[in-house]
Design a protein around this motif. Structure first.
Motif, PDB file in Angstrom:
ATOM      1  N   PHE A 126       6.781  -0.922  -2.040  1.00  0.00           N
ATOM      2  CA  PHE A 126       5.328  -1.068  -2.150  1.00  0.00           C
ATOM      3  C   PHE A 126       4.610   0.216  -2.553  1.00  0.00           C
ATOM      4  CE2 PHE A 126       5.915   0.171   2.307  1.00  0.00           C
ATOM      5  CZ  PHE A 126       4.865   1.050   2.541  1.00  0.00           C
ATOM      6  N   TRP A 148       0.554   1.114   3.573  1.00  0.00           N
ATOM      7  CA  TRP A 148       0.791  -0.330   3.600  1.00  0.00           C
ATOM      8  C   TRP A 148      -0.477  -1.080   4.009  1.00  0.00           C
ATOM      9  CZ3 TRP A 148       4.153  -4.043   2.225  1.00  0.00           C
ATOM     10  CH2 TRP A 148       3.916  -5.312   2.748  1.00  0.00           C
ATOM     11  N   LYS A 151      -3.147  -1.088   1.272  1.00  0.00           N
ATOM     12  CA  LYS A 151      -2.857  -1.994   0.165  1.00  0.00           C
ATOM     13  C   LYS A 151      -3.002  -3.445   0.594  1.00  0.00           C
ATOM     14  CE  LYS A 151      -0.044   1.113  -2.630  1.00  0.00           C
ATOM     15  NZ  LYS A 151       0.978   1.148  -3.695  1.00  0.00           N
ATOM     16  N   GLU A 152      -2.584  -3.757   1.810  1.00  0.00           N
ATOM     17  CA  GLU A 152      -2.727  -5.118   2.319  1.00  0.00           C
ATOM     18  C   GLU A 152      -4.205  -5.478   2.476  1.00  0.00           C
ATOM     19  OE1 GLU A 152      -1.654  -8.886   3.604  1.00  0.00           O
ATOM     20  OE2 GLU A 152      -0.270  -7.339   2.885  1.00  0.00           O
ATOM     21  N   SER A 164       0.673  -7.132  -7.237  1.00  0.00           N
ATOM     22  CA  SER A 164       1.784  -6.338  -6.717  1.00  0.00           C
ATOM     23  C   SER A 164       1.264  -5.066  -6.057  1.00  0.00           C
ATOM     24  CB  SER A 164       2.735  -5.972  -7.862  1.00  0.00           C
ATOM     25  OG  SER A 164       3.610  -4.928  -7.488  1.00  0.00           O
ATOM     26  N   PHE A 165       1.741  -4.796  -4.834  1.00  0.00           N
ATOM     27  CA  PHE A 165       1.345  -3.576  -4.139  1.00  0.00           C
ATOM     28  C   PHE A 165       1.734  -2.342  -4.942  1.00  0.00           C
ATOM     29  CE2 PHE A 165       0.918  -4.940   0.594  1.00  0.00           C
ATOM     30  CZ  PHE A 165       0.113  -5.988   0.217  1.00  0.00           C
TER      31      PHE A 165
END
Length: 214
Positions: A126, A148, A151-152, A164-165
């Motif tokens: 990611f 993480w 990005k989420e 896409s991360f």
């Protein structure tokens, strides 16, 4: 259990955490559900997934300060929305906690994750090489979890699948702190959006939260 943590972002935007210590029936009895929702809850196994679904809905009810029925649905991309109330919402959960973010004026996204060593094993899936390059090795796990969660949260705020991360969400270099902000960009085809993402380490959890466009 009452709200464990609450943070106001601006006059119209806030998020909160709920520590899930109740039994499922205790949470269920705090909700008003229609027949479809009752049927969905009955299909959930009596485990964390069951508690997470109930916990996020109880927290949403507390934040909206209403005893009326809340018509909360998900769109074709899986993004939750309120049918009859003027709020954008985002829901998340991890182990003992449920998290909800609401705003009257802006799209929002929130993610909560329990901090675990496993994130290091999947970092390359990611993160881009230039993002991995700015990670602080002394606090590597926490720094990766910020990335993480950020990005989420952006993914949820944008509300579109097929993002896409690693390939579409880009983080600017930042130093890890226990409570801070970072700059990010989502770019895919003709979509090019800039975000300022907040993050917070709460006990052994990391939270990322973002306010998007109106």
């Amino acid at each position: 259990m009452a709200i464990a943590y609450r943070q106001r972002i601006d006059d119209d935007t806030e998020f909160a955490l709920w520590k899930i210590e109740e039994e499922a029936n205790d949470l269920y009895n705090q909700l008003q559900l229609n027949e479809n929702e009752k049927a969905y809850v009955e299909k959930l196994s009596n485990g964390k997934r069951h508690l997470h679904w109930l916990g996020t809905r109880v927290l949403l009810r507390k934040m909206l300060r209403t005893d009326e029925y809340i018509d909360c649905k998900v769109d074709n991309h899986g993004k939750p929305y309120l049918v009859n109330l003027p709020y954008h919402i985002s829901l998340s959960h991890s182990f003992e906690y449920a998290a909800v973010m609401i705003s009257k004026t802006h799209k929002v996204g929130i993610d909560i994750e329990q901090i675990k060593q496993k994130v290091e094993r999947i970092a390359s899936k990611f993160m881009r090489p230039e993002e991995l390059a700015f990670i602080n090795n002394r606090q590597k796990i926490e720094h990766l979890y910020v990335c993480w969660c950020a990005k989420e949260a952006i993914y949820k705020c944008n509300g579109e699948k097929e993002v896409s991360f690693a390939d579409n969400i880009f983080l600017s270099p930042f130093n890890f702190e226990h409570h801070g902000i970072l700059n990010a960009n989502l770019h895919k085809n003709d979509v090019n959006l800039n975000y300022t993402v907040g993050y917070l380490q709460y006990q052994d959890y990391m939270i990322g939260y973002v306010k998007g466009d109106m």
